[in-house]
Enzyme design. Sequence first.
Site: not given
Length: 249
Positions: A146, A159
Amino acid sequence: MGKLLEDRIALVTGASRGIGRAAALALSAEGAHIVALARPRSQGALEELDDEIRAAGGAATLVPVDLTDGAAIDQLGAALYERWGRIDILLGNAGMLGPLSPVGHVSPKDWDKVFQTNVTANYRLIRSMDPLLRQSGSGRAIFVTSGAAHKAKPYWAPYAASKAALEELVRTYAAEMQATPVKTALVDPGPMRTAMRKKAVPGENADTLPPPESIGPLFVELAGDAVWSDTLETGTIIRFADWQPLKAD
């Protein structure tokens, strides 16, 4: 003319929905046998995926297993070796968002769960599947990352940090595989119309985002041979927004 991935074995994690499901369907359409892994509570969605793959003339093996169960992943590696003696494609897609909150407010339990899912589970996959990938003449290890790993965005610490750790894990594995036929890549899908994105940015208009199906051809390219004979280096991070499909001869 044969299919691009005819007779190849592809293990796809998080295959019951979103990007994983789209990737499984795209790889299957090019001839790969899909080993579809998702949590046991996603059994129904896995069966629907199996139905769709079989209706299109493909084949799948369903693995309803929690990815964080390291012993089960080891057993899966042994079972795949016993059945096929190899795997050709490992697609580590499964991941979790975790809490969006200040670092000081993240509980140790939540932090550990995110890292267990996004990092440790992928280490266990590599550990278990590395011998099988080495048995393939064209092993591919592809993982989903990501852009959050590089943005230091407030409230995204679990995350973002886990994806940054995943990138270093995969790039290190890529460096170790330099003298082998195994090729490794990281894919950054960017904003996409998925359940995780909706949870992360609930006020966003999902209709403005690309659907998961749009990224399927990128995974097919990375699973094949042509892109690696060009200029792509193992361990590369590919941003979907920048990707240009190879032109057919």
